[in-house]
Design an enzyme around this catalytic site. Sequence first.
Site, PDB file in Angstrom:
ATOM      1  N   GLU A  23      13.047  54.812   6.093  1.00  0.00           N
ATOM      2  CA  GLU A  23      14.323  55.502   6.016  1.00  0.00           C
ATOM      3  C   GLU A  23      14.775  55.612   4.569  1.00  0.00           C
ATOM      4  O   GLU A  23      14.323  54.862   3.697  1.00  0.00           O
ATOM      5  CB  GLU A  23      15.393  54.799   6.851  1.00  0.00           C
ATOM      6  CG  GLU A  23      15.774  53.426   6.373  1.00  0.00           C
ATOM      7  CD  GLU A  23      16.829  52.773   7.264  1.00  0.00           C
ATOM      8  OE1 GLU A  23      16.859  53.063   8.470  1.00  0.00           O
ATOM      9  OE2 GLU A  23      17.620  51.973   6.746  1.00  0.00           O
ATOM     10  N   GLU A 134      25.339  54.172   9.357  1.00  0.00           N
ATOM     11  CA  GLU A 134      25.228  52.840   9.941  1.00  0.00           C
ATOM     12  C   GLU A 134      26.078  51.859   9.154  1.00  0.00           C
ATOM     13  O   GLU A 134      26.337  52.049   7.963  1.00  0.00           O
ATOM     14  CB  GLU A 134      23.775  52.377   9.978  1.00  0.00           C
ATOM     15  CG  GLU A 134      23.121  52.209   8.618  1.00  0.00           C
ATOM     16  CD  GLU A 134      21.651  51.798   8.718  1.00  0.00           C
ATOM     17  OE1 GLU A 134      21.134  51.708   9.843  1.00  0.00           O
ATOM     18  OE2 GLU A 134      21.041  51.576   7.666  1.00  0.00           O
TER      19      GLU A 134
END
Length: 220
Positions: A23, A134
Site C-alpha cells: 500500500e 484509515e
Amino acid sequence: MEPEGNIVRIGISLLGSDYELIEAGWAVNPSVYGDRQTRLFSYWTVDGSTKTGCFDLTCPGFVQTSNEIALGAAIHLKSIPADLTYQITIYIYKDPYTNRWWLQYNEETNIGYWPAELFSGLRSNAESVEWGGEVYSTRVGTSPHTGTHMGSGQFPDAMFDTCGAVTRMRIHDNYPALKSPVYVEAFTDEYNCYDARYVGDYVEDPEFYYGGPGRNPLCP
C-alpha cells in the site's frame, strides 16, 4: 494524535488470517516519523503484519530507485475544505516481465519497487484493490473513542466538497488498458465515527468520499 492516512492498497488472501499486501499514500504517523506532519509513505507485509512488513525503507524489502521523490517526505500543500484543494496521484502496477510491483508518483516518477521475491501470491497477481482512509488507535471500538480525524475530519455530505476524496480510480487486469473498477463496494467499520461513500452512477468518472471526526455525540 493517532496514525491516520489516505491509501491505495493491493492485496491477496492466503491461508487462515494471513494475507499479502502492499500500500501507499499519505499518512500522519507519529509512531513511525516522530512528528505530526503529513508524509508520503509505502508499506508491505506477506503474513498479515504478524512477523513481516514495514514502512518505507525501515527494513529490507522496498527498493528505492528515484533520487527525486523520498518515501517519508513531508507533504506541505494541504487542502482546505470548501476552498483550495490539492491532490497526489499514486499508481501501483506490476511489471509482467520481472513481476516487480512498482510505485509511481504523480504519473511521472517511479519511486521504486517491491521485488517479486518478497511474495508468493502477489508474485503472480492481486485479488483486491482498495482505496480509502484509515485510522489506527487502541481506543477504536472503546469509549471514549479516539478523536483522531480521518481525511479532513468531516463526514461525506451531499456536496462532497469538505471531506477526503479519491478520484480517477483505475485497475489493470487482463485487459491491456487501465479501466474503471466494475465491482465496487463502500465499507466502513465504526460508521458513527467515520463514513465512506462511493458515487458511481450518473457521473463521468466514479469517485469515492470518506472521512469523519472520530469521537462525536454519536460516537462517544
